[in-house]
Design a protein around this motif. Structure first.
Motif, short mmCIF file in Angstrom:
data_model
loop_
_atom_site.label_atom_id
_atom_site.label_comp_id
_atom_site.label_asym_id
_atom_site.label_seq_id
_atom_site.Cartn_x
_atom_site.Cartn_y
_atom_site.Cartn_z
N ILE A 120 0.89 -1.15 -0.15
CA ILE A 120 -0.01 0.04 0.05
C ILE A 120 1.08 1.31 0.13
CG2 ILE A 120 -2.09 -1.09 1.21
CD1 ILE A 120 -0.91 -0.07 3.83
N HIS A 121 0.43 2.38 -0.51
CA HIS A 121 1.04 3.45 -0.58
C HIS A 121 0.64 4.51 0.14
CE1 HIS A 121 2.06 7.49 -3.31
NE2 HIS A 121 2.80 7.17 -2.30
N VAL A 122 1.35 4.92 1.22
CA VAL A 122 1.22 5.68 2.58
C VAL A 122 1.68 6.92 2.83
CG1 VAL A 122 0.74 3.50 3.69
CG2 VAL A 122 3.05 4.65 3.82
N SER A 123 2.58 7.42 2.10
CA SER A 123 3.17 8.85 1.94
C SER A 123 3.69 9.26 0.68
CB SER A 123 4.15 8.83 3.02
OG SER A 123 5.26 8.16 2.84
N ARG A 124 3.86 10.40 0.57
CA ARG A 124 4.42 10.93 -0.56
C ARG A 124 5.83 11.35 -0.55
NH1 ARG A 124 -0.08 12.64 -3.43
NH2 ARG A 124 -2.04 12.94 -2.37
N ASN A 125 6.56 11.69 -1.74
CA ASN A 125 7.79 11.99 -1.80
C ASN A 125 8.00 13.44 -1.14
OD1 ASN A 125 10.46 12.93 -2.58
ND2 ASN A 125 10.58 11.72 -4.52
N THR A 126 8.94 13.63 -0.10
CA THR A 126 9.11 14.97 0.51
C THR A 126 9.91 15.96 -0.39
OG1 THR A 126 10.56 14.04 1.82
CG2 THR A 126 8.42 13.97 2.73
N GLY A 127 10.62 15.44 -1.36
CA GLY A 127 11.89 16.26 -1.86
C GLY A 127 11.11 17.10 -2.84
N VAL A 128 9.78 18.11 -2.61
CA VAL A 128 9.05 18.85 -3.42
C VAL A 128 9.28 20.10 -2.72
CG1 VAL A 128 7.08 19.18 -4.59
CG2 VAL A 128 7.68 16.87 -4.26
N GLY A 129 9.55 21.25 -3.38
CA GLY A 129 9.42 22.39 -2.76
C GLY A 129 9.73 23.55 -3.83
N PHE A 130 9.22 24.86 -3.48
CA PHE A 130 9.67 26.14 -4.28
C PHE A 130 10.95 26.65 -3.96
CE2 PHE A 130 5.17 25.61 -3.92
CZ PHE A 130 4.75 25.82 -5.54
N ARG A 131 11.76 27.08 -4.92
CA ARG A 131 13.27 27.68 -4.90
C ARG A 131 13.50 28.83 -5.69
NH1 ARG A 131 12.74 24.70 -1.04
NH2 ARG A 131 14.18 23.22 -0.13
N GLY A 132 14.19 29.53 -5.43
CA GLY A 132 14.47 30.84 -6.17
C GLY A 132 15.76 30.23 -6.99
N GLU A 133 15.96 31.11 -8.20
CA GLU A 133 16.85 31.01 -9.21
C GLU A 133 18.36 30.56 -8.50
OE1 GLU A 133 18.88 33.14 -13.14
OE2 GLU A 133 17.51 34.04 -11.76
N SER A 134 18.94 29.65 -9.06
CA SER A 134 20.17 29.12 -8.22
C SER A 134 21.36 30.34 -8.37
CB SER A 134 20.63 27.75 -9.10
OG SER A 134 21.78 27.42 -8.40
N ASP A 135 21.71 30.42 -7.16
CA ASP A 135 22.84 31.25 -7.04
C ASP A 135 23.87 30.65 -5.97
OD1 ASP A 135 21.66 31.58 -4.50
OD2 ASP A 135 21.20 33.75 -4.76
N GLY A 136 23.65 29.47 -5.86
CA GLY A 136 24.83 28.71 -4.85
C GLY A 136 24.42 29.13 -3.52
N THR A 137 23.46 29.61 -3.02
CA THR A 137 23.13 29.76 -1.50
C THR A 137 22.19 28.68 -0.93
OG1 THR A 137 21.15 31.18 -2.03
CG2 THR A 137 23.26 32.09 -1.89
N ALA A 138 22.05 28.51 0.42
CA ALA A 138 21.25 27.28 0.74
C ALA A 138 19.71 27.65 0.40
CB ALA A 138 21.42 27.15 2.12
N ALA A 139 19.29 28.69 0.33
CA ALA A 139 17.87 29.25 -0.29
C ALA A 139 17.51 28.65 -1.70
CB ALA A 139 17.44 30.62 0.17
N THR A 140 18.45 28.51 -2.63
CA THR A 140 18.34 28.12 -3.82
C THR A 140 18.64 26.79 -4.18
OG1 THR A 140 20.15 29.03 -4.80
CG2 THR A 140 18.39 30.67 -4.28
N THR A 141 19.35 26.09 -3.14
CA THR A 141 19.56 24.70 -3.65
C THR A 141 18.33 23.84 -3.76
OG1 THR A 141 19.96 24.14 -1.40
CG2 THR A 141 21.60 24.73 -2.53
#
Length: 465
Positions: free
Chosen positions: A50-71
């Motif tokens: 049975i399928h019980v949970s989704r992939n948590t690797g989903v999220g909104f990010r800014g344009e990549s500039d090397g900072t943690a907020a955009t990874t």
């Protein structure tokens, strides 16, 4: 006890008056609704992923500039669990004496119903009836309380509780436990809003809840606290969230070995609708318990009461609470049930919500242009929001069961039928033991019942019986 000439006398030639008139209710509607499913078995265990949970690797990010907020979000994965469904074994055994077979065999077709139909064919009805009952309440979850209240603080605390469930089964178990030499039947109370055992006001394991009486007509049970440490005890259902029910579970901690033998027989039953929707774990997978750390709320069903707030005593059935059950299922699962089960005695309560009086309501009229020449006071069918409402005799009064039929499966290890013993369904009875002049055989079915999506189903309890 085997069938004899005495037990068959009403269908033998000298007493024959016509075909045997069936007096028993043989309806097995719930059984007929369930889908037979083919699965792979590992011994007597079927594994259902049975399928019980989704992939948590989903999220909104800014344009990549090397900072943690955009990874990119950390990689996740889909969550899966396995339901482990054991097969359970249902039997029906018959026996008929040699003289009874001979006496029956001498009659003509117009004289009596044959011994085979008298014993074997009707045994099939008995087996199906037992299975249909187990489709509702098979296992240890036998009903649901709609009331939210605490018992008196002094021991022993005794109170009567309104219960939607298999009252007849509860009373039979209680009587069997008492007859075994034990005191009373022990039960556990589980709050279904989070599938957790109700807390007690004294130290853990110092309170036992005995079920001491039932009222089949009013659909109530009497519970009594046994105070094991002498400190004063009570139990409390009021912490349960408003609108949710409390499951009544036959406890595995009975007082003595005979009682344990009686109640352990419940574990030999296939799991019914109550167990599938109200147990704390679903075939080995925890549903939801904040303390467990391994909860899966997606496996939690909707079990709500008619009245929200207060002590939640029974109230008249109302359409908004039926809609609430539907909406809660849709909120949890994105699906809606497609069938509602009620007791035949509850059908009139639902129909009463739509009763009209012809001489006081403009709603009763002929709009076809044809002459109206007939008024019919009954109804040909019931539904709610397009969902058919079906009556089932093993559904107790005071509740409704909302089912998504496609989620329910009957898993068969061995299809039902008479056991073929060395090429014949009949075998000599007592050979090598007592040596009796009789033949016997048995009907068998190895199976279990499971819903693959509990959150697409619901129970509404607590309306007037």
């Amino acid at each position: 006890m085997p069938a004899t000439q005495l037990t068959l006398s009403n269908i033998l030639k000298e007493f024959y008056l016509g075909p045997v008139q069936e007096q028993l209710n043989n309806e097995v509607m719930v059984l007929d609704l369930m889908t037979k499913a083919t699965v792979d078995w590992n011994g007597r265990v079927a594994i259902i992923p049975i399928h019980v949970s989704r992939n948590t690797g989903v999220g909104f990010r800014g344009e990549s500039d090397g900072t943690a907020a955009t990874t990119l979000p950390p990689a996740g994965d889909q969550g899966y669990q396995q339901l482990q469904v054991n097969a359970h074994f249902l039997y029906g055994r018959f026996q008929i004496t040699g003289p009874a077979m001979s006496a029956a065999g001498k009659g003509g077709a117009n004289s009596f119903i044959g011994w085979m139909e008298a014993e074997m064919d009707k045994l099939v009805n008995d087996v199906k009836s037992a299975s249909d009952n187990a489709m509702i309440s098979g296992g240890r979850v036998v009903g649901f309380l709609n009331e939210h209240k605490a018992t008196a603080g002094a021991a022993p605390a005794v109170d009567t509780w309104e219960c939607f469930g298999d009252i007849e089964k509860i009373e039979a178990l209680r009587a069997a436990v008492v007859a075994s030499g034990s005191t009373e039947l022990l039960v556990d109370l589980v709050r279904v809003d989070r599938n957790a055992a109700l807390g007690y006001t004294v130290l853990p394991n110092c309170v036992q809840i005995q079920l001491t009486a039932t009222d089949v007509i009013n659909r109530t049970i009497t519970l009594e606290v046994v105070d094991l440490n002498g400190a004063g005890a009570n139990y409390d259902t009021s912490p349960t969230d408003d609108g949710f029910a409390v499951a009544v579970v036959i406890s595995a901690a009975q007082q003595a070995a005979p009682a344990t033998a009686v109640t352990n027989a419940l574990d030999q039953q296939p799991r019914g609708i109550f167990e599938n929707l109200g147990s704390r774990a679903h075939f080995g997978v925890n549903r939801f318990s904040p303390a467990s750390g391994t909860e899966f709320p997606v496996l939690q069903s909707t079990i709500i009461t008619q009245v929200v707030g207060g002590a939640q005593a029974r109230a008249a059935l109302a359409l908004p609470r039926m809609q609430a059950a539907m909406d809660q299922v849709h909120q949890l699962s994105g699906q809606e049930p497609d069938c509602i089960l009620i007791s035949p005695l509850a059908r009139q309560q639902y129909a009463a919500l739509f009763q009209l009086t012809a001489n006081t309501s403009a709603a009763v009229m002929n709009t076809s242009g044809e002459r109206a020449n007939k008024l019919d006071g009954g109804f040909s069918g019931l539904s709610y929001g397009g969902l058919p409402i079906k009556t089932a005799r093993h559904v107790g009064g005071g509740g409704m069961i909302f089912l998504k039929l496609s989620t329910w499966k009957v898993l068969e290890l061995e299809a039902h039928g008479f056991a073929d013993l060395d090429g014949s369904v009949l075998a000599r009875a007592g050979v090598g033991v007592a040596g009796v002049d009789a033949y016997e055989g048995y009907y068998r079915w190895y199976y279990n019942t499971v819903t693959t999506n509990p959150n697409q189903n619901a129970i509404l309890c607590g309306f007037d019986v």
